[in-house]
Scaffold this motif. Sequence first.
Motif, short mmCIF file in Angstrom:
data_model
loop_
_atom_site.label_atom_id
_atom_site.label_comp_id
_atom_site.label_asym_id
_atom_site.label_seq_id
_atom_site.Cartn_x
_atom_site.Cartn_y
_atom_site.Cartn_z
N CYS A 194 0.76 -1.01 0.10
CA CYS A 194 -0.03 0.03 0.10
C CYS A 194 0.71 1.53 0.12
N HIS A 198 0.37 5.35 -0.64
CA HIS A 198 -0.34 5.88 0.64
C HIS A 198 0.99 5.94 1.57
N ARG A 238 -12.10 -2.11 1.65
CA ARG A 238 -11.45 -1.97 0.45
C ARG A 238 -10.69 -3.01 0.04
N GLN A 247 -13.31 0.54 -6.57
CA GLN A 247 -12.70 0.70 -5.33
C GLN A 247 -11.77 -0.22 -4.57
N MET A 249 -8.63 -2.18 -3.18
CA MET A 249 -7.40 -2.01 -2.97
C MET A 249 -6.25 -3.04 -2.77
N PRO A 250 -5.02 -3.30 -2.90
CA PRO A 250 -4.60 -2.29 -3.96
C PRO A 250 -4.99 -1.97 -5.09
N ALA A 251 -5.11 -0.67 -5.65
CA ALA A 251 -5.67 -0.19 -6.73
C ALA A 251 -4.65 -0.72 -8.03
#
Length: 455
Positions: A194, A198, A238, A247, A249-251
């Motif tokens: 992430c 982030h 997510r 939406q 995640m991870p995107a």
Amino acid sequence: MSGSLLLLPFLVRLDGRPHADWQQFLGRFHPLIVHVPIGLLVLVPLLEISGVFRPALREAAEFVLALAFISCLGALTLGFLLAYGSGDTGTGVTHHMWGGIALSITVLLCLLARPWWLLGNETRLYPATLAAMLLVLLWTAHQGGSLTHGNNYLTEYMPVSLKRWVALGNLQANTPGADTFYARHINPILDANCVACHGEGKVKGGLRMDSYELLMKGGKDGPVIVSGHPERSLLLERVTLPADHKQFMPAEGRPPLKPEEIAWLKAWVQQGASPTATTLKGIFIQENAKEAPLKPVGDYSGMMSEILQMESGQGAKLLPVSSKPSDGLILNTVDVAASFGDVQLAQFQKFSPYIVEAELGRTAVTNASFDTLSKFSHLRALHLEGTAVTGEGLMKLAPLSQLTYLNLSGTKVTAAAVAPLDSMKSLRHVYLYNTPAQPATAADSITQPIAKTAQ
Ligand code: HEC
């Protein structure tokens, strides 16, 4: 007009929220368009230098410089739309943005200083500005590259000696807080999956996860972790969406978290998301399994003829691990799996001091073989996947102090049968995929102890 562009970051704040789609649509042309000013700016000094021999080239330099300035402003606008539209913030983003602004200013200064230089006044100012411009260009381009490819893109495959020389050797991510569950398991999951989006350099959705405090602070929509309530925690929501959800995640199509990672995150949140707890109830990870010092294997070269005889009579093979006899032998049954049972295994017992790995997957061996196997004192890896063993008598393997790998996938072993394996300290990898002992879903594994890392 160009001046107001340079003031853009003061007029419109990057607030970490995504804005209109048209902004992102246009903004995504930034990585493409940005190569126009780069190409043009690199050309300028080349034109100036070759102008010494061909004056026409020097005339072109002014035009190219002006064009570069205009394209700089264009790239700057698109870059700003990209960051503002997508809600990107972070030091990486701001460094790159200020680099672009500084670059545009130095290009403008070059344009202003050049006429003086042609007239023969202030002859050093223009070359100096040009050199400064190239340095700013290099730095800004590098910042931009780090944003798209990650910080370590350039250095990842750098030879170690060179890395040490430029003192990158100790830049490896180290986990803070040492011995807590958060530091050992949660932080590494977030770090690996992430933090690229982030973290300090890039902050998507206003959320940073590179420290406990920042994680708990949350993102643009508030806290992402509600202590004690995984079902109300946005972070868990997510990562457990269907992988093709917008939406998820991870995107951006990155690999999803593994089921056990989600199970650990869930259990950690459930049990209070504590930064200091060292263990969690019901979660058992044999991470500090200690491999016993390897027992040396005797030299089997004197037994070669016996081994060959056995092989031709039996069909199963004893393959050397390497050219060194002390690395031992692998019992390989793949060609005769269907007919290789408890009786055949027992015949190999006399070679057991040399066998370090037994590949018995999909053979006909049963629980009765645990007796024989308990005498394979040098065994490091045991494959029993897809066999008829049910786990009864499994603990006869307990004296195998060298055993680190045990595969029981696709057998009928039960949780009760594998539970005592926890006492085998060297056993690090136990595979229970597709068995009654495997936790049925990630969520169940929170309430049932996982025997080792069930995979
Ligand atoms: C490739 C980049 C990327 C990666 C990797 C990534 N994210 Fe995100 N994340 C985003 C973007 C972009 C947003 C903002 C848009 C949105 O909310 O979907 C976001 C938003 C979020 C939010 C919502 C924050 C809020 O307050 O609205 C959460 C929670 C989140 N991510 C969790 C994670 C977790 C957990 C991981 C790692 C398992 C992860 N992300 C990995 C790009 C990424």
